[in-house]
Design a protein around this motif. Structure first.
Motif, PDB file in Angstrom:
ATOM      1  N   SER A   1       1.027  -1.035  -0.105  1.00  0.00           N
ATOM      2  CA  SER A   1      -0.164  -0.058   0.080  1.00  0.00           C
ATOM      3  C   SER A   1       1.001   1.260   0.090  1.00  0.00           C
ATOM      4  O   SER A   1       0.297   2.350  -0.780  1.00  0.00           O
ATOM      5  N   GLN A   2       1.928   1.203   0.777  1.00  0.00           N
ATOM      6  CA  GLN A   2       2.652   2.294   0.619  1.00  0.00           C
ATOM      7  C   GLN A   2       3.242   2.679  -0.493  1.00  0.00           C
ATOM      8  O   GLN A   2       4.033   3.972  -1.004  1.00  0.00           O
ATOM      9  N   PHE A   3       3.110   1.916  -1.706  1.00  0.00           N
ATOM     10  CA  PHE A   3       3.609   2.164  -3.167  1.00  0.00           C
ATOM     11  C   PHE A   3       2.700   2.329  -4.020  1.00  0.00           C
ATOM     12  O   PHE A   3       2.758   2.200  -5.242  1.00  0.00           O
ATOM     13  N   ARG A   4       1.632   2.812  -3.524  1.00  0.00           N
ATOM     14  CA  ARG A   4       0.000   2.777  -4.348  1.00  0.00           C
ATOM     15  C   ARG A   4       0.120   4.138  -5.199  1.00  0.00           C
ATOM     16  O   ARG A   4      -0.988   4.384  -5.563  1.00  0.00           O
ATOM     17  N   GLU A   5       0.971   5.070  -5.222  1.00  0.00           N
ATOM     18  CA  GLU A   5       0.970   6.279  -6.126  1.00  0.00           C
ATOM     19  C   GLU A   5       1.972   6.075  -7.137  1.00  0.00           C
ATOM     20  O   GLU A   5       3.140   5.829  -7.212  1.00  0.00           O
ATOM     21  N   ALA A   6       1.605   6.351  -8.639  1.00  0.00           N
ATOM     22  CA  ALA A   6       2.365   6.218  -9.611  1.00  0.00           C
ATOM     23  C   ALA A   6       3.719   6.678  -9.536  1.00  0.00           C
ATOM     24  O   ALA A   6       4.720   6.342 -10.035  1.00  0.00           O
ATOM     25  N   SER A   7       3.626   8.137  -8.997  1.00  0.00           N
ATOM     26  CA  SER A   7       4.743   8.917  -8.798  1.00  0.00           C
ATOM     27  C   SER A   7       5.823   8.142  -7.902  1.00  0.00           C
ATOM     28  O   SER A   7       7.189   8.094  -8.244  1.00  0.00           O
ATOM     29  N   THR A   8       5.505   7.730  -6.862  1.00  0.00           N
ATOM     30  CA  THR A   8       6.203   7.080  -5.771  1.00  0.00           C
ATOM     31  C   THR A   8       6.605   5.647  -6.302  1.00  0.00           C
ATOM     32  O   THR A   8       8.061   5.580  -6.328  1.00  0.00           O
ATOM     33  N   ALA A   9       6.258   4.836  -7.360  1.00  0.00           N
ATOM     34  CA  ALA A   9       6.166   3.747  -8.076  1.00  0.00           C
ATOM     35  C   ALA A   9       7.234   4.284  -8.975  1.00  0.00           C
ATOM     36  O   ALA A   9       8.428   3.184  -8.965  1.00  0.00           O
ATOM     37  N   CYS A  10       7.192   4.983  -9.690  1.00  0.00           N
ATOM     38  CA  CYS A  10       8.191   5.432 -10.797  1.00  0.00           C
ATOM     39  C   CYS A  10       9.563   5.859 -10.105  1.00  0.00           C
ATOM     40  O   CYS A  10      10.699   5.089 -10.615  1.00  0.00           O
ATOM     41  N   LYS A  11       9.592   6.692  -8.956  1.00  0.00           N
ATOM     42  CA  LYS A  11      10.948   7.248  -8.509  1.00  0.00           C
ATOM     43  C   LYS A  11      11.554   5.872  -8.068  1.00  0.00           C
ATOM     44  O   LYS A  11      12.566   5.967  -8.333  1.00  0.00           O
ATOM     45  N   LEU A  12      10.974   5.069  -7.210  1.00  0.00           N
ATOM     46  CA  LEU A  12      11.533   4.044  -6.501  1.00  0.00           C
ATOM     47  C   LEU A  12      12.224   3.020  -7.348  1.00  0.00           C
ATOM     48  O   LEU A  12      13.213   2.343  -7.407  1.00  0.00           O
ATOM     49  N   MET A  13      11.277   2.668  -8.618  1.00  0.00           N
ATOM     50  CA  MET A  13      11.812   1.646  -9.379  1.00  0.00           C
ATOM     51  C   MET A  13      13.055   2.254 -10.293  1.00  0.00           C
ATOM     52  O   MET A  13      13.723   1.504 -10.603  1.00  0.00           O
ATOM     53  N   SER A  14      12.891   3.467 -10.756  1.00  0.00           N
ATOM     54  CA  SER A  14      14.122   4.084 -11.125  1.00  0.00           C
ATOM     55  C   SER A  14      15.524   3.975 -10.328  1.00  0.00           C
ATOM     56  O   SER A  14      16.611   3.810 -10.680  1.00  0.00           O
ATOM     57  N   MET A  15      15.321   4.294  -8.863  1.00  0.00           N
ATOM     58  CA  MET A  15      16.407   4.237  -8.186  1.00  0.00           C
ATOM     59  C   MET A  15      16.804   2.663  -8.030  1.00  0.00           C
ATOM     60  O   MET A  15      18.007   2.303  -7.922  1.00  0.00           O
ATOM     61  N   ILE A  16      15.781   1.403  -8.054  1.00  0.00           N
ATOM     62  CA  ILE A  16      16.196   0.247  -8.117  1.00  0.00           C
ATOM     63  C   ILE A  16      16.843  -0.186  -9.308  1.00  0.00           C
ATOM     64  O   ILE A  16      17.949  -0.976  -9.201  1.00  0.00           O
ATOM     65  N   ALA A  17      16.399   0.629 -10.463  1.00  0.00           N
ATOM     66  CA  ALA A  17      17.140   0.254 -11.679  1.00  0.00           C
ATOM     67  C   ALA A  17      18.701   0.800 -11.478  1.00  0.00           C
ATOM     68  O   ALA A  17      19.580   0.020 -12.153  1.00  0.00           O
ATOM     69  N   THR A  18      18.813   1.753 -10.736  1.00  0.00           N
ATOM     70  CA  THR A  18      20.175   2.390 -10.776  1.00  0.00           C
ATOM     71  C   THR A  18      21.179   1.547 -10.274  1.00  0.00           C
ATOM     72  O   THR A  18      22.388   1.182 -10.721  1.00  0.00           O
ATOM     73  N   TYR A  19      20.664   0.633  -9.032  1.00  0.00           N
ATOM     74  CA  TYR A  19      21.623  -0.502  -8.710  1.00  0.00           C
ATOM     75  C   TYR A  19      21.555  -1.780  -9.376  1.00  0.00           C
ATOM     76  O   TYR A  19      21.868  -2.812  -8.790  1.00  0.00           O
ATOM     77  N   GLY A  20      20.912  -1.817 -10.567  1.00  0.00           N
ATOM     78  CA  GLY A  20      20.888  -3.133 -11.193  1.00  0.00           C
ATOM     79  C   GLY A  20      20.087  -4.056 -11.110  1.00  0.00           C
ATOM     80  O   GLY A  20      20.117  -5.326 -11.650  1.00  0.00           O
ATOM     81  N   TRP A  21      18.876  -3.962 -10.194  1.00  0.00           N
ATOM     82  CA  TRP A  21      17.960  -4.947  -9.783  1.00  0.00           C
ATOM     83  C   TRP A  21      16.770  -4.909 -10.887  1.00  0.00           C
ATOM     84  O   TRP A  21      15.920  -5.941 -10.896  1.00  0.00           O
TER      85      TRP A  21
END
Length: 99
Positions: free
Chosen positions: A54-74
């Motif tokens: 539930s804490q990731f159910r905003e599109a802007s939050t999901a996109c931001k965090l997914m981009s961060m995760i991608a930066t680290y190669g996951w």
């Protein structure tokens, strides 16, 4: 000094949130994806918004965090225009699993 400490705590909280989402993507998404008749190796921000914690159910939050995760190669960003789950997507990721 108080402001510096508060800012460093904010960065740490953001990192913690990204790690929580990463664990859900790597460990939880494949099972949900199969139940939803989706590819368990790819994930969209809309998948996180619809099915994620539930804490990731905003599109802007999901996109931001997914981009961060991608930066680290996951997560590996797919090219815009790739077909995922039968539709052309602007933003989609391939999940990278630990070897």
């Amino acid at each position: 000094e108080a402001r510096r400490l508060a800012e460093s705590a904010t960065i740490s909280a953001e990192t913690d949130r990204a790690e929580m989402l990463r664990r859900w993507i790597v460990d939880g998404w494949p099972f949900l994806a199969l139940r939803q008749d989706r590819d368990p190796e790819t994930i969209l921000p809309s998948d996180v918004v619809q099915f994620g914690p539930s804490q990731f159910r905003e599109a802007s939050t999901a996109c931001k965090l997914m981009s961060m995760i991608a930066t680290y190669g996951w997560l590996q960003p797919l090219e815009a225009g790739n077909v995922v789950n039968g539709k052309t997507r602007k933003l989609a990721y391939r999940i990278v699993r630990a070897q």
